[in-house]
Design an enzyme around this catalytic site. Sequence first.
Site: not given
Ligand code: ARG
Ligand code: ZN
Length: 385
Positions: A182-183, A185, A203, A273, A325, A347
């Site tokens: 059906h067109a 949709e 990842r 990265h 982090y 990064e």
């Molecule tokens: N984007 C990277 C990761 O989350 C950052 C790495 C920083 N270094 C580390 N040892 N986590 O894997």
């Molecule tokens: Zn990475």
Amino acid sequence: LCSAGLKALPTWLCQQTRAGMQSGKSSSASLLAKPRGGAFRLADPHTYPGCVVLWQPDSPENILKGREVHFYVNVSKVNEVKAELNKSTIRYKVLMADIQGLVEKQTVNDTVSPRSSASYYEQYHSLNEIYSLMEEISARHPDLLQKIYIGSSYEKRPLYVLKLSNREKTPKNAIWIDCGIHAREWIAPAFCLWFLGHNRMWRKSRSRHGSKDCIGTDMNRNFDAGWCGRGASPDECREIYCGPYPESEPEVKAVANFVKQHRDRIKAYITMHSYSQMVLFPYSYTRNRSKDHDELLLVAKKVAEAIRTSSRSRYLHGPGAQTIYLAPGGSDDWAYDLGIKYSFTFELRDKGTYGFLLPPNLIKPTCSEALTGVKIIALHVIDNI
Ligand code: ARG
Ligand code: ZN
């Protein structure tokens, strides 16, 4: 709109006759009140603005007591239709006030929306775009995909089957999926494209451990450095899954073995990265400072400054745990604890405009600024060994 068990449809709810048919006759006349004067007869509100078009159910015969009825109507007739509904004491609400606006928002310009973009599979595409996508991916993955011509449409457009199979030329069993009989949709063909889409956003590694549904280990959480602490996860389904034990991944094991074998010769460890434009150094598995913190901070600062001067890109610098982090099990921390003092994570670009989908024209400037940074590290290492 709740139909109150209508025996006959109000006159303003015109029957959807065969497209373009002007006659008042319809296949379900018994259900329908006779349209007055023929003004409301046809189903296309663009051509005949007085007509409403049923969205749900698909035809008036299927309007049932107690079930909602959805239809759309040209803006010029909205008040008239509302008045009729009120007169018949039919409860209603306007679900979408601006259909035209939605249609326009949902029609992307395929010439400016690249197939590699993350949102490609979250957009609706033209038939021509779908044709050329089918051509491109079947040419690119002849081992997985075969494009088979099976005939043509009434309007002479080719009809293709895409056969997906893993090399095996004549598989015994198959599943047929078609999308978009059906067109209107549009979500249906979008599913078929989605089904074909390869996951550009993968990842992890490709290993299988406990879980049968979730594949892969985060290789930057699999090194033997504060392994699987805060910032990593023992859950196979997470993007930061640390693996069942340190160096469980053959790829991690191979790198670790090689670097260990040459540990006294390797003076700096650099891991690339993307994205976010940062120069990071240990630690990432703890918020504590490393014993070389001051020196590493100085080098990282020099790197960021050199990049800033040479290409005007801004890179943040600092220890991983403070700057992005907590992320244990990373290769930089592992190399550092192994005795390789000058251990850095880059990064690279960008800061989120394209994210992981950095366009090819930015490869050169990105690599050249990264090289500037690597040279700063190399010079510092040479001066300090
Ligand atoms: N984007 C990277 C990761 O989350 C950052 C790495 C920083 N270094 C580390 N040892 N986590 O894997
Ligand atoms: Zn990475």
